[in-house]
Design a protein around this motif. Structure first.
Motif, PDB file in Angstrom:
ATOM      1  N   THR A  57       1.752  13.535  -2.002  1.00  0.00           N
ATOM      2  CA  THR A  57       1.495  12.731  -3.201  1.00  0.00           C
ATOM      3  C   THR A  57       1.371  11.260  -2.837  1.00  0.00           C
ATOM      4  O   THR A  57       0.442  10.577  -3.291  1.00  0.00           O
ATOM      5  CB  THR A  57       2.620  12.923  -4.239  1.00  0.00           C
ATOM      6  N   LEU A  58       2.279  10.757  -2.023  1.00  0.00           N
ATOM      7  CA  LEU A  58       2.222   9.354  -1.619  1.00  0.00           C
ATOM      8  C   LEU A  58       0.985   9.090  -0.760  1.00  0.00           C
ATOM      9  O   LEU A  58       0.322   8.069  -0.910  1.00  0.00           O
ATOM     10  CB  LEU A  58       3.493   8.957  -0.859  1.00  0.00           C
ATOM     11  N   GLU A  59       0.658  10.018   0.084  1.00  0.00           N
ATOM     12  CA  GLU A  59      -0.529   9.877   0.920  1.00  0.00           C
ATOM     13  C   GLU A  59      -1.791   9.788   0.049  1.00  0.00           C
ATOM     14  O   GLU A  59      -2.665   8.953   0.283  1.00  0.00           O
ATOM     15  CB  GLU A  59      -0.633  11.063   1.875  1.00  0.00           C
ATOM     16  N   MET A  60      -1.879  10.614  -0.962  1.00  0.00           N
ATOM     17  CA  MET A  60      -3.030  10.583  -1.874  1.00  0.00           C
ATOM     18  C   MET A  60      -3.059   9.297  -2.693  1.00  0.00           C
ATOM     19  O   MET A  60      -4.130   8.753  -2.967  1.00  0.00           O
ATOM     20  CB  MET A  60      -3.022  11.808  -2.796  1.00  0.00           C
ATOM     21  N   THR A  61      -1.898   8.799  -3.074  1.00  0.00           N
ATOM     22  CA  THR A  61      -1.822   7.539  -3.813  1.00  0.00           C
ATOM     23  C   THR A  61      -2.341   6.384  -2.953  1.00  0.00           C
ATOM     24  O   THR A  61      -3.134   5.560  -3.417  1.00  0.00           O
ATOM     25  CB  THR A  61      -0.374   7.254  -4.263  1.00  0.00           C
ATOM     26  N   LEU A  62      -1.905   6.330  -1.707  1.00  0.00           N
ATOM     27  CA  LEU A  62      -2.374   5.287  -0.796  1.00  0.00           C
ATOM     28  C   LEU A  62      -3.874   5.413  -0.540  1.00  0.00           C
ATOM     29  O   LEU A  62      -4.599   4.414  -0.503  1.00  0.00           O
ATOM     30  CB  LEU A  62      -1.597   5.345   0.521  1.00  0.00           C
ATOM     31  N   PHE A  63      -4.355   6.625  -0.405  1.00  0.00           N
ATOM     32  CA  PHE A  63      -5.778   6.882  -0.215  1.00  0.00           C
ATOM     33  C   PHE A  63      -6.569   6.395  -1.437  1.00  0.00           C
ATOM     34  O   PHE A  63      -7.615   5.761  -1.302  1.00  0.00           O
ATOM     35  CB  PHE A  63      -5.983   8.383   0.007  1.00  0.00           C
ATOM     36  N   THR A  64      -6.046   6.656  -2.620  1.00  0.00           N
ATOM     37  CA  THR A  64      -6.694   6.224  -3.862  1.00  0.00           C
ATOM     38  C   THR A  64      -6.750   4.703  -3.948  1.00  0.00           C
ATOM     39  O   THR A  64      -7.784   4.135  -4.326  1.00  0.00           O
ATOM     40  CB  THR A  64      -5.955   6.803  -5.084  1.00  0.00           C
ATOM     41  N   ILE A  65      -5.669   4.042  -3.602  1.00  0.00           N
ATOM     42  CA  ILE A  65      -5.631   2.573  -3.624  1.00  0.00           C
ATOM     43  C   ILE A  65      -6.690   2.004  -2.692  1.00  0.00           C
ATOM     44  O   ILE A  65      -7.384   1.040  -3.022  1.00  0.00           O
ATOM     45  CB  ILE A  65      -4.225   2.062  -3.247  1.00  0.00           C
ATOM     46  N   THR A  66      -6.834   2.625  -1.528  1.00  0.00           N
ATOM     47  CA  THR A  66      -7.821   2.160  -0.551  1.00  0.00           C
ATOM     48  C   THR A  66      -9.231   2.158  -1.142  1.00  0.00           C
ATOM     49  O   THR A  66     -10.010   1.239  -0.901  1.00  0.00           O
ATOM     50  CB  THR A  66      -7.779   3.052   0.712  1.00  0.00           C
ATOM     51  N   PHE A  67      -9.566   3.156  -1.932  1.00  0.00           N
ATOM     52  CA  PHE A  67     -10.894   3.224  -2.539  1.00  0.00           C
ATOM     53  C   PHE A  67     -10.978   2.431  -3.837  1.00  0.00           C
ATOM     54  O   PHE A  67     -12.048   1.941  -4.194  1.00  0.00           O
ATOM     55  CB  PHE A  67     -11.304   4.680  -2.790  1.00  0.00           C
ATOM     56  N   LEU A  68      -9.885   2.301  -4.536  1.00  0.00           N
ATOM     57  CA  LEU A  68      -9.886   1.623  -5.828  1.00  0.00           C
ATOM     58  C   LEU A  68     -10.137   0.122  -5.703  1.00  0.00           C
ATOM     59  O   LEU A  68     -10.880  -0.444  -6.515  1.00  0.00           O
ATOM     60  CB  LEU A  68      -8.541   1.870  -6.524  1.00  0.00           C
TER      61      LEU A  68
END
Length: 151
Positions: A57-68
């Motif tokens: 979950t945290l990994e996906m959140t960080l990944f999302t921030i990178t694209f956002l």
């Protein structure tokens, strides 16, 4: 007699050329790309520094921030002071309301740039016709003009 918005355009606005607009977009996309790279590095370093093993979950959140981050920049950059993203500032253009010249607000910036992200080339084709307004400009109630004031 009824007056329509399109009746008041050609002679009253100093419209930016399609080429200037293209250069401004290329500058802004380059900035978004740099933001992506920097965000990816920062997020990666933070994740490596603070966590030995991170949850999915945290990994996906960080990944999302990178694209956002770069997409948020592209969506809201025209709401910067004087309706100028960095690319528009360099090319000496401003995004203003149409038919009333007010600087671009965050909401208008969102409306005008969302179609650019969704339909890119199709949206851009409209710049070559009539009043040089993209689909996003029509949706956001904006127009791109040459800046009158010094940078």
């Amino acid at each position: 007699m009824k007056t329509y918005m399109h009746d008041c355009l050609p002679s009253t606005y100093d419209l930016a050329t399609p080429l200037k607009r293209f250069y401004a977009v290329m500058i802004d996309v380059s900035i978004a790309h740099i933001l992506f790279i920097v965000t990816e590095k920062v997020v990666g370093l933070l994740a490596a520094w603070f966590f030995v093993s991170i949850s999915h979950t945290l990994e996906m959140t960080l990944f999302t921030i990178t694209f956002l981050v770069p997409y948020l920049y592209l969506l809201f950059a025209d709401a910067l002071p004087r309706g100028q993203s960095p690319g528009k500032r360099v090319m000496r253009m401003s995004v203003v309301g149409f038919p009333f010249e007010t600087y671009c607000t965050p909401f208008r910036s969102l409306l005008r740039n969302f179609p650019k992200i969704l339909f890119s080339v199709l949206d851009a084709i409209f710049v070559f016709f009539g009043h040089r307004r993209r689909l996003g400009d029509m949706l956001g109630g904006t127009i791109v003009i040459n800046s009158r004031s010094p940078q």
